[in-house]
Design an enzyme around this catalytic site. Structure first.
Site, short mmCIF file in Angstrom:
data_model
loop_
_atom_site.label_atom_id
_atom_site.label_comp_id
_atom_site.label_asym_id
_atom_site.label_seq_id
_atom_site.Cartn_x
_atom_site.Cartn_y
_atom_site.Cartn_z
N ALA A 16 0.84 -1.20 0.00
CA ALA A 16 0.00 0.00 0.00
C ALA A 16 0.88 1.25 0.00
O ALA A 16 2.07 1.18 0.27
CB ALA A 16 -0.91 0.00 1.23
N CYS A 17 0.26 2.37 -0.30
CA CYS A 17 0.94 3.66 -0.33
C CYS A 17 1.67 3.88 0.99
O CYS A 17 1.10 3.61 2.04
CB CYS A 17 -0.09 4.77 -0.55
N PRO A 18 2.88 4.33 0.95
CA PRO A 18 3.65 4.86 -0.17
C PRO A 18 4.63 3.85 -0.75
O PRO A 18 5.51 4.20 -1.53
CB PRO A 18 4.41 6.02 0.45
N ASP A 43 -2.44 -2.00 -5.46
CA ASP A 43 -3.03 -0.82 -4.81
C ASP A 43 -3.63 0.08 -5.88
O ASP A 43 -2.91 0.60 -6.74
CB ASP A 43 -1.93 -0.09 -4.03
N ARG A 151 -2.88 9.51 3.44
CA ARG A 151 -2.59 8.58 4.52
C ARG A 151 -1.30 8.95 5.26
O ARG A 151 -1.25 8.92 6.48
CB ARG A 151 -2.50 7.15 3.99
#
Length: 188
Positions: A16-18, A43, A151
């Protein structure tokens, strides 16, 4: 389907980010100018993230092909010296945003994907995913101070750079929703 020639394949599936951007950035350092990396990710936000990151660093985002759950992103390393993405200069803490979030002269802009926003967001925050920001910029009020959140502060940094270039008064909220301790809403 046409086969796309790449110099390296980066597996970022399940991250997931980043992390897809972090891994891509590290991989790009190993490439010669003009070489192409295929970043495999699951993602959904990675499409907008990689496009914005590539553009901000001078690399060339070539496109994305979706195959089932896997997104295959193609990025070409820029010719010449690679630039680092500049960090946006105006940064505020989560506490600052909590203190001003009910002020009528402010707007909280959440640039996470709609699914992320649906499960937990700051009350009254406006959701425009980073990948849609350029086409939906007219929805934003130029007279307000805009606090941009994602996020972790990475996508919001890219959004702040875009909005600042268009004359908006923006602040990047760090560390973002990953450490938000105040009230949240959800739409699911």
């Amino acid at each position: 389907m046409q086969t796309i020639k790449t110099d390296i394949v980066l597996d970022a599936r399940g991250l997931a980010c980043p992390m897809p951007i972090v891994r891509t950035k590290k991989t790009m350092k190993t490439l010669e100018p003009g070489q192409v990396v295929e970043v495999q990710a699951t993602d959904k936000g990675s499409t907008a993230d990689l496009r914005a990151w590539a553009n901000s660093t001078g690399n060339q985002y070539l496109g994305t092909i979706e195959e089932g759950d896997v997104l295959r992103h193609y990025v070409r390393k820029s010719s010449g010296d690679e630039q680092e993405a500049p960090a946006f200069k105006s940064v505020v803490t989560n506490e600052t945003v909590e203190a001003v979030r009910n002020n009528p002269d402010t707007l909280i802009l959440d640039v996470r994907e709609t699914a992320e926003y649906a499960f937990s967001h700051i009350p009254n925050a406006v959701n425009i995913p980073l990948g849609e920001l350029e086409t939906r910029i007219g929805e934003l009020d130029t007279s307000k101070t805009i606090y941009v959140v994602c996020r972790t502060g990475s996508r919001s940094d890219l959004a702040c750079q875009q909005l600042d270039a268009k004359g908006f008064n923006v602040q990047n909220m760090i560390p973002g929703m990953s450490d938000w301790k105040y009230d949240t809403n959800q739409t699911v």
